[in-house]
Design a protein around this motif. Structure first.
Motif, PDB file in Angstrom:
ATOM      1  N   VAL A 102       0.245   2.662  -9.775  1.00 15.84           N
ATOM      2  CA  VAL A 102      -0.584   3.860  -9.622  1.00 15.84           C
ATOM      3  C   VAL A 102      -1.757   3.609  -8.684  1.00 15.84           C
ATOM      4  N   MET A 103      -2.471   2.504  -8.905  1.00 16.90           N
ATOM      5  CA  MET A 103      -3.679   2.222  -8.126  1.00 16.90           C
ATOM      6  C   MET A 103      -3.314   1.459  -6.860  1.00 16.90           C
ATOM      7  N   LEU A 104      -3.167   2.187  -5.761  1.00  7.77           N
ATOM      8  CA  LEU A 104      -2.791   1.592  -4.481  1.00  7.77           C
ATOM      9  C   LEU A 104      -3.829   1.962  -3.425  1.00  7.77           C
ATOM     10  N   PRO A 105      -4.045   1.086  -2.449  1.00  8.47           N
ATOM     11  CA  PRO A 105      -4.960   1.435  -1.356  1.00  8.47           C
ATOM     12  C   PRO A 105      -4.338   2.463  -0.419  1.00  8.47           C
ATOM     13  N   GLY A 106      -5.188   3.306   0.153  1.00 10.94           N
ATOM     14  CA  GLY A 106      -4.735   4.291   1.143  1.00 10.94           C
ATOM     15  C   GLY A 106      -4.163   5.536   0.513  1.00 10.94           C
ATOM     16  N   LEU A 107      -3.018   5.389  -0.089  1.00  8.78           N
ATOM     17  CA  LEU A 107      -2.311   6.497  -0.727  1.00  8.78           C
ATOM     18  C   LEU A 107      -1.947   6.016  -2.126  1.00  8.78           C
ATOM     19  N   ASN A 108      -2.533   6.627  -3.154  1.00  5.04           N
ATOM     20  CA  ASN A 108      -2.269   6.096  -4.498  1.00  5.04           C
ATOM     21  C   ASN A 108      -0.866   6.466  -4.973  1.00  5.04           C
ATOM     22  N   ASN A 124       0.853  -1.190   0.000  1.00  2.00           N
ATOM     23  CA  ASN A 124       0.000   0.000   0.000  1.00  2.00           C
ATOM     24  C   ASN A 124       0.888   1.240   0.000  1.00  2.00           C
ATOM     25  N   GLY A 125       0.261   2.379  -0.269  1.00  4.69           N
ATOM     26  CA  GLY A 125       1.035   3.605  -0.410  1.00  4.69           C
ATOM     27  C   GLY A 125       1.756   4.032   0.845  1.00  4.69           C
TER      28      GLY A 125
END
Length: 229
Positions: free
Chosen positions: A52-58, A32-33
């Motif tokens: 690019v597409m990450l949970p929490g903080l992209n 995750n970010g």
């Protein structure tokens, strides 16, 4: 080459590990970010692979924080399923150095990583030496000293020292240190305490004052003797 991968897809992550590690690359990963931000802020990397597409903080937000807030210049290769021009512009505007669209060739990814590192090394001919008080550490050479006295550590000791010095004098949580040493395969026993004790024996015991301090219930930090907490 030491690589940080920030990717939440377990299949892609497994493929990257399976391709890169047998080639001799040292690989850390976060899913995750915020985990990626912690790794990048506390460890030196040659290059970062960032989804690019990450949970929490992209990934875009993470890259911006690395560049703007932490002033980290490590090359970033951004991975995304989006291949439109606006998406690529957004990636580069966030601070990414290169852009690879999924699905991608692992061979091409390696070539791009090597090109990014060569370019970065050309721009930064000298690597960073960490300094805090009379403590000096070259992470690439594993060369540590205090007040000019050379310090010998284990591999784990060097990892812990790098994390603590990169954050000093801020507190580094137990969870962050355990993640840096063992990744997601953390030991059930309190192994961290044992390694911190060994670090203290090397850094503090031969000297008149201690630099490694425990913050009960939180983690550990370095402080300069006689400096305000």
């Amino acid at each position: 080459m030491r690589i940080l991968i920030v990717e939440d897809n377990p299949d892609i992550l497994a493929n990257l590990y399976g391709f890169l590690e047998p080639k001799g690359y040292t690989v850390d990963s976060a899913r995750n970010g915020y985990g990626g931000l912690a790794f990048a802020s506390e460890n030196p990397y040659d290059v970062i692979i960032l989804d690019v597409m990450l949970p929490g903080l992209n990934g875009l937000e993470l890259c911006q924080k690395l560049r703007t807030d932490l002033h980290i210049t490590t090359p970033v290769l951004m991975l995304t399923a989006r291949d439109s021009l606006p998406d690529k512009v957004a990636g580069f505007d966030s601070g990414a150095d290169d852009y690879l669209v999924k699905p991608f060739s692992l061979v091409e990814l390696e070539l791009r990583l090597r090109a990014l590192v060569r370019r970065s090394q050309g721009q930064h001919a000298t690597h960073q030496t960490l300094r805090f008080g009379d403590l000096v550490f070259d992470p690439e050479m594993h060369d540590a000293s205090r007040a000019g006295v050379k310090i010998q550590l284990t591999k784990t000791g060097y990892i812990l020292l790098r994390c603590l010095m990169a954050a000093a004098p801020r507190i580094v949580s137990r969870e962050t240190l355990e993640q840096a040493v063992w990744g997601d395969d953390r030991p059930e026993s309190d192994a961290l305490r044992t390694h911190i004790h060994a670090l203290r024996q090397a850094i503090d015991k031969p000297f008149a004052s201690a630099m490694v301090h425990t913050v009960p219930g939180v983690g550990y930090r370095l402080s300069i003797p006689d400096a305000p907490e």
